[in-house]
Write an enzyme that holds these catalytic residues in place. Structure first.
Site, PDB file in Angstrom:
ATOM      1  N   HIS A  29      -2.940   2.577  16.168  1.00  0.00           N
ATOM      2  CA  HIS A  29      -1.497   2.623  15.949  1.00  0.00           C
ATOM      3  C   HIS A  29      -0.922   3.866  16.629  1.00  0.00           C
ATOM      4  O   HIS A  29      -0.865   4.939  16.015  1.00  0.00           O
ATOM      5  CB  HIS A  29      -1.188   2.663  14.453  1.00  0.00           C
ATOM      6  N   GLY A 159       6.227   1.366   4.975  1.00  0.00           N
ATOM      7  CA  GLY A 159       5.235   0.564   4.256  1.00  0.00           C
ATOM      8  C   GLY A 159       4.871   1.192   2.931  1.00  0.00           C
ATOM      9  O   GLY A 159       4.782   0.509   1.897  1.00  0.00           O
ATOM     10  N   HIS A 264       3.865  -0.482  17.076  1.00  0.00           N
ATOM     11  CA  HIS A 264       3.369  -0.084  15.758  1.00  0.00           C
ATOM     12  C   HIS A 264       1.852  -0.150  15.686  1.00  0.00           C
ATOM     13  O   HIS A 264       1.196   0.857  15.403  1.00  0.00           O
ATOM     14  CB  HIS A 264       3.973  -0.987  14.676  1.00  0.00           C
ATOM     15  N   GLU A 418      -0.584   2.200 -14.386  1.00  0.00           N
ATOM     16  CA  GLU A 418      -2.043   2.214 -14.239  1.00  0.00           C
ATOM     17  C   GLU A 418      -2.476   2.549 -12.818  1.00  0.00           C
ATOM     18  O   GLU A 418      -3.411   3.315 -12.604  1.00  0.00           O
ATOM     19  CB  GLU A 418      -2.638   0.855 -14.634  1.00  0.00           C
ATOM     20  N   HIS A 480      -4.953 -10.562 -21.900  1.00  0.00           N
ATOM     21  CA  HIS A 480      -5.472  -9.213 -22.107  1.00  0.00           C
ATOM     22  C   HIS A 480      -6.999  -9.172 -22.155  1.00  0.00           C
ATOM     23  O   HIS A 480      -7.578  -8.081 -22.219  1.00  0.00           O
ATOM     24  CB  HIS A 480      -4.925  -8.621 -23.412  1.00  0.00           C
TER      25      HIS A 480
END
Length: 685
Positions: A29, A159, A264, A418, A480
């Site tokens: 890149h 990003g 990119h 988390e 869960h």
């Protein structure tokens, strides 16, 4: 601060090195390094303190490239400043066994602080590094002895700004008022899909302002070196907020394709490489050229960093004379070693001790050892009361101005974040003065999986306290109840996954996790109470697997983990009383540690000549390595009181016994019967 032709030459050297390395590799890149070379030059040469001869100097400024695909920018800088990255290393960019891989990896490359790649990870790492600096300064700095004064600087792109982990981490950083964190946003409006207007049109500056960040905007990131300098200087002056500098740049600056998605993620074409060099005053026929003037400029700054470290070492020496205990503690922490004799504080249990949930047993370990391991910082993603990760006397890590904690506090309130928690802990661990532990439900480790993977890849000592480990959590139901989660993390190289069956095994898990300096650990812990086992000891537990019930005339081996070990022991009694079948029981709290034992030991635990049945209320995938037959849960769970849920799926002594009898019957005529550990195909791998 005045800028001259030397600055321009340095910037264009970085650009052409990125062009040459990506062209030679035919991969990479080039766009981000070409666009961000000016800000990188200003930051590294005017602000950052570091010593290339000692990349691990404790008070160095940290730099994190969250948009890690642009790593040729960082590799070029590290080479130019004199880190142990040679020109040949730059030429070997993205090649097998090089120290210049396709994304930054801390374990491979001198000067790389954290392993970034998946976008947004570096952002969370940088927040963790800033947390660690704030904590270390609060603990060790004294009047006249500012040992920890470093900043954490971080580059991120569109990003990263789109990734959820960065939003989580930015929110946490704003709450924590981390004035030592300065993020520079490469606002080039380009992602792999092209112009970001196709997917990303929010006002990033307003978002960061709402998070509680100090925000500035430098509109000409291609040329305005003075504006960049002034913005960083202003950011340093803001002590009660993290800073974000929005820097509008042109991706691939100088290329025919500048400002487009075409530059990119693809090397420039040969003709474009040549015209770029010509435009920047380089010979278009030569590659990997560094004018001596550039080396001289950068080596001068590197020598200033070496002198700064020497001054710091003298300060530390004087500090250690005045504050003997703190000085000795700091020096020990920087080696990664634990205090002498700390393991003597680990709780030890007898079979007569009461049954407890392993999450409570984990809490007992933290309560017992937090005083003797002062670098241990615990926390939870908004589940403190469920994870049991906070010892009674813990002080929260909070901005002093809030009145609800101090930066010297050792308990982190991560909020319902988390993934950011895991990414932040990787940064905290990488800082070098902290061992982080953080809690969530085991099922929600899947939310944190990207960062947990990087804990393993980057060899960070991070402890994941993952409670509510199975259908045993009961009423919350299938959403869960983790089924596949342990399989996922057991598949990770360099990750210890512990599922202890009682108190001694829980202490063993902590012992191994804390003494393993370059391996992270996950503790899968129960909500329901577990009895203390007759045969368990810490010494047995640290081998990853041991015999919990032996019978020299046994007809089957039951091998299990966690809450099912005591069920297997009940099943062995049931088999003997009702089926005239003798069973032996093996507890295997950690497969990874068991796998590391000598083969002779492993075959004592799961021997030849006797069929084996694994029992775990999880996916059976992976158990074929240890057992001939598997009893598990290859479907989602159910909502209800946990004993009823266990009964529904026949995880009872009777249900286990039924499958044990079937296993014995199926293998009774197989002679010789080899242990799964002795299978020929495994010897070939």
């Amino acid at each position: 601060m005045g800028y001259d032709k030397t600055d321009e030459l340095c910037i264009n050297t970085i650009r052409t090195l990125a062009v040459d390395a990506t062209f030679r590799a035919n991969s990479g890149h080039p766009g981000a390094p070409m666009g961000m070379a000016p800000i990188a030059h200003v930051l590294f040469n005017q602000f950052m303190r570091f010593n290339p001869q000692n990349p691990s100097w404790a008070n160095r400024d940290r730099f994190v490239l969250s948009n890690g695909h642009g790593c040729m920018l960082q590799y070029a800088l590290l080479h130019l400043y004199g880190y142990k990255i040679s020109m040949d290393d730059l030429k070997a960019f993205r090649q097998v066994d090089s120290i210049t891989p396709g994304h930054p990896e801390a374990h491979d490359t001198p000067g790389i602080e954290v392993t970034t790649g998946p976008l947004g990870q570096g952002f969370a790492n940088a927040v963790g590094l800033a947390v660690a600096q704030a904590h270390s300064a609060a603990v060790f700095n004294k009047p006249g002895y500012d040992l920890f004064t470093n900043y954490t600087y971080m580059f991120f792109g569109d990003g990263c700004a789109m990734e959820g982990i960065a939003s989580e981490a930015a929110s946490a950083a704003g709450h924590l008022q981390l004035g030592n964190l300065i993020a520079i946003y490469d606002d080039n409006h380009i992602s792999i899909d092209g112009d970001t207007k196709c997917a990303f049109t929010e006002d990033v500056s307003k978002r960061f302002e709402s998070y509680g960040w100090h925000v500035q905007w430098v509109k000409d990131g291609d040329n305005d070196l003075q504006g960049m300098y002034d913005a960083i200087k202003k950011a340093q002056e803001v002590k009660d907020k993290p800073s974000m500098i929005r820097l509008t740049t042109t991706i691939g600056f100088g290329s025919k394709l500048q400002g487009t998605g075409g530059v990119h993620g693809n090397p420039l074409k040969e003709d474009d490489c040549k015209q770029v060099k010509q435009k920047f005053g380089f010979d278009p026929e030569k590659s990997f050229v560094v004018p001596q003037e550039v080396y001289d400029s950068y080596h001068k700054h590197a020598s200033e960093g070496a002198a700064a470290e020497q001054e710091w070492n003298q300060l530390l020496s004087k500090y250690s004379g005045e504050f003997k205990d703190l000085g000795a503690d700091l020096k020990r922490r920087l080696t990664g070693k634990l205090p002498e004799g700390w393991q003597n504080k680990l709780p030890v249990y007898k079979p007569t001790d009461g049954a407890q949930a392993s999450r409570k047993l984990s809490e007992a370990v933290l309560e017992a050892i937090h005083d003797v391991i002062p670098e241990l910082i615990s926390g939870s993603a908004d589940l403190t009361g469920s994870n049991n990760t906070r010892w009674k006397s813990a002080v929260d890590f909070q901005p002093p101005s809030t009145g609800i904690g101090e930066y010297s506090g050792r308990y982190m309130r991560y909020g319902v974040r988390e993934h950011a928690m895991a990414g932040m802990m990787n940064g905290m661990s990488a800082y070098g003065t902290i061992i982080p532990a953080g809690g969530t439900f085991l099922n929600f480790m899947s939310y944190a999986a990207g960062s947990a993977r990087l804990s393993s890849l980057s060899h960070q000592r991070v402890l994941y306290v993952a409670t509510h480990d199975s259908i045993g959590l009961g009423e919350d139901g299938p959403t869960h109840q983790p089924i596949e989660t342990l399989v996922h993390f057991r598949a990770l190289p360099n990750m210890m996954v512990w599922r202890p069956a009682d108190g001694n095994e829980t202490s063993a898990a902590y012992y191994m996790a804390l003494t393993s300096q370059s391996t992270p650990s996950i503790f899968a812990l129960t909500r329901q109470n577990l009895p203390q086992l007759e045969a368990s000891t810490i010494e047995k537990g640290i081998k990853g697997g041991y015999v919990a019930l032996e019978d020299s005339s046994a007809q089957v081996t039951l091998v299990s983990t966690g809450s099912e070990v005591s069920l297997c022991l009940e099943a062995a009694k049931y088999l003997k009383d009702n089926n005239n079948v003798k069973a032996r029981v093996v507890s295997m709290p950690c497969m990874e540690v068991f796998d590391a034992q000598p083969k002779e030991y492993k075959l004592q635990i799961i021997p030849d000549g006797i069929p084996s049945l694994s029992v775990e209320v999880m996916s059976t995938l992976g158990w074929e390595k240890y057992s001939h037959e598997q009893f598990g849960l290859n479907r989602f769970g159910a909502s209800g009181p946990y004993k009823d849920v266990y009964k529904k799926f026949e995880f009872t002594p009777e249900g286990i016994a039924k499958r044990a009898v079937a296993t014995v019957d199926f293998y009774k005529d197989v002679k010789p019967l080899r242990s799964p550990l002795n299978r020929a195909f495994q010897q070939l791998i």
